[in-house]
Enzyme design. Sequence first.
Site, PDB file in Angstrom:
ATOM      1  N   ASP A 135       0.717  -1.114   0.002  1.00 37.28           N
ATOM      2  CA  ASP A 135      -0.040   0.123   0.024  1.00 37.28           C
ATOM      3  C   ASP A 135       0.881   1.096   0.021  1.00 37.28           C
ATOM      4  OD1 ASP A 135      -2.281   1.505  -0.218  1.00 37.28           O
ATOM      5  OD2 ASP A 135      -2.629   1.279   2.120  1.00 37.28           O
ATOM      6  N   GLU A 136       1.620   1.538  -1.198  1.00 37.18           N
ATOM      7  CA  GLU A 136       2.340   2.619  -1.247  1.00 37.18           C
ATOM      8  C   GLU A 136       1.737   3.203  -2.664  1.00 37.18           C
ATOM      9  OE1 GLU A 136       6.837   2.072  -0.201  1.00 37.18           O
ATOM     10  OE2 GLU A 136       6.210   0.362  -1.334  1.00 37.18           O
ATOM     11  N   TYR A 137       2.202   4.532  -2.519  1.00 37.36           N
ATOM     12  CA  TYR A 137       2.144   5.387  -3.537  1.00 37.36           C
ATOM     13  C   TYR A 137       0.579   5.558  -4.492  1.00 37.36           C
ATOM     14  CZ  TYR A 137       6.979   4.289  -3.461  1.00 37.36           C
ATOM     15  OH  TYR A 137       8.274   3.981  -3.204  1.00 37.36           O
TER      16      TYR A 137
END
Length: 288
Positions: A135-137
Site C-alpha cells: 500500500d504505497e504510492y
Amino acid sequence: MDTPVAAATKTGPLTNAYVEVNNHSITNVGKYVLTSSGANVFDICIVFAANINYDEQEKHAYLHFNTKVQETLDNAETTIKPLQAKGIKVLLSVLGNHQQVGIANFPDRQAATAFAAQLANAVTTYGLDGIDFDDEYADYPASGPGKPNAWSFPYLVKALREALPNKTVSLYFIGEAAKTLSYDGIVVGELLDYAWNPWYGSWEVPQVPGMSKAQLAPAAIDIQATSESTATSLAERTMTEGYGVYNTYNLPDNDVSNYLSSFTKPLYGSDARHTGGSEETPPPPTAS
C-alpha cells in the site's frame, strides 16, 4: 525409465525476493543455490509491480500492468514456470499508482470484492501462486469519500482468500492498509500467509494480529544497497529470535552469489552459488 530425482530441500527460514521487473528479470531468482545441497536460495519471487489504477469514466479501480510487468506475465513459459518447476512460488505485487486510489479506500464491500475478482483472474490467467499487497504510492486524499477507511483492506483480503483458498497472500507491511487489519469480524492476519518488514537494512517486526513468527519477516535487505555486514547480522537475528522469513529486494541480473552468501551462511550454514550467467560483479553495498 529413469527414476525422478527429488528436488533438493533445505531447513531454516524462507527467503523472499522482490524483483523490479522494469530493471531486472525474475529468472535470476532461480539461478542461485546453496553450495552444500543444491537447494534454492530463494523460496518466493515477487513480481514488482502491478498497479491499482482508477478508471475515471467507469468510476472504479482496476488492475493495471505496465509494459515490463505485462511482458513478464505474457512470457510465463520462460519467466514464471521455470521458477515454479524448481519449487519457487511466484507472486504478483499490487501497488498504488498516484491516482488517489488504493487497497485502503474502496467505497464499499462490493467494490473491494470486484477488485479481488480481478486479482484472482490474474493469478489464474498467468498461472501465478498468489498476490502480495503493497500500500504505497496511492496518494490517498486526506478527506472526503476517497480517504482511507477501516473496511477496504479486510473486505479485499477476505474476498481474495475466498476466491483463491489455496494460493499465497502476503502483505508488505506499510501504508494505510497496515493500519486496518480487522473489521466486522474479519481478522486479516488469519487470512494472510506472510507479512514482511518494508524498511530495507533494518529490523522491524510486522505487527499483524493472528500471524505467527513463522509467517513474519522482520529482517529486510536491499541487495544493491544494504551492506554485507548488515545482511549477516539481520540473518543471525532471524535465526536467534525464531522468525520464519527473510525479506530481500532488488536482485540484479549479474552474479551476486558472494553477497547472498552473507545471509545464506547464517540462515542455512552454506554459501550461495550462481548456476550460470555472467561473472560475479557484486553491487556496491552502502554502510547501512
